[in-house]
Design a protein around this motif. Structure first.
Motif, PDB file in Angstrom:
ATOM      1  N   THR A  72      15.559 121.380  -9.447  1.00 21.32           N
ATOM      2  CA  THR A  72      16.310 122.325  -8.644  1.00 21.32           C
ATOM      3  C   THR A  72      16.695 123.526  -9.501  1.00 21.32           C
ATOM      4  O   THR A  72      17.360 123.374 -10.510  1.00 21.32           O
ATOM      5  N   ASP A  73      16.208 124.689  -9.137  1.00 22.63           N
ATOM      6  CA  ASP A  73      16.518 125.962  -9.802  1.00 22.63           C
ATOM      7  C   ASP A  73      15.954 126.075 -11.221  1.00 22.63           C
ATOM      8  O   ASP A  73      16.342 126.964 -11.964  1.00 22.63           O
ATOM      9  N   TYR A  74      15.072 125.177 -11.646  1.00 24.48           N
ATOM     10  CA  TYR A  74      14.428 125.248 -12.956  1.00 24.48           C
ATOM     11  C   TYR A  74      12.914 125.157 -12.796  1.00 24.48           C
ATOM     12  O   TYR A  74      12.420 124.327 -12.028  1.00 24.48           O
ATOM     13  N   HIS A 124      15.372 129.697 -15.138  1.00 26.37           N
ATOM     14  CA  HIS A 124      16.524 129.105 -14.452  1.00 26.37           C
ATOM     15  C   HIS A 124      17.103 130.183 -13.554  1.00 26.37           C
ATOM     16  O   HIS A 124      17.724 131.125 -14.039  1.00 26.37           O
ATOM     17  N   GLY A 125      16.851 130.067 -12.255  1.00 25.97           N
ATOM     18  CA  GLY A 125      17.242 131.136 -11.342  1.00 25.97           C
ATOM     19  C   GLY A 125      16.477 132.388 -11.701  1.00 25.97           C
ATOM     20  O   GLY A 125      15.253 132.368 -11.799  1.00 25.97           O
TER      21      GLY A 125
END
Length: 141
Positions: free
Chosen positions: A97-99, A126-127
């Motif tokens: 998630t988000d990585y 990351h984001g």
């Protein structure tokens, strides 16, 4: 005796054994010490300026390619997406998630029948933040 040194001593016993390394880009990167062992099967990578003998790994993946990335004081658990092989090496893609993490290996050297050493680059997104880390490591079979 002041209270600040007392609380710093207490905090040092409560935190895990970590080291902080500064990359060429000025970013501080943590690594968890003495985890995993050299005898364990899988992939284990440290920053290139950190000797592998110190066992300060920032990225590891087991034989099923379930991976762990150490990001600051967090351990991010990643899943393997795919591996792309080329004449120059291979790229392994992981996500959570988000990585999104890519391990790009360009140099390999077989040490013995069960171990191969690698040099490469770890790309971490990351984001909207991106970072690029020079890494080296090994694979135990």
């Amino acid at each position: 005796m002041g209270t600040l040194p007392f609380w710093l001593a207490i905090a040092s016993f409560l935190t895990p054994a970590t080291d902080v390394w500064q990359t060429n880009g000025g970013r501080l990167v943590s690594s968890v010490a003495n985890r995993p062992n050299h005898g364990d099967a899988g992939y284990f990578f440290s920053l290139r300026q950190v000797p592998l003998s110190e066992k300060h790994y920032i990225f590891s993946a087991d034989p099923l390619k379930k991976a762990v990335l150490v990001d600051g004081d967090k351990s991010i658990f990643l899943s393997h997406t795919m591996t792309v092989r080329s004449t120059k090496g291979f790229d392994m893609y992981f996500s959570a998630t988000d990585y999104n993490v890519t391990l790009a290996v360009k140099e390999a050297r077989r040490v013995d029948e069960g171990m191969t050493e690698y040099k490469g680059t770890l790309f971490i997104r990351h984001g909207s933040a991106k970072q690029k880390l020079a890494v080296h490591g090994f694979q135990n079979k």
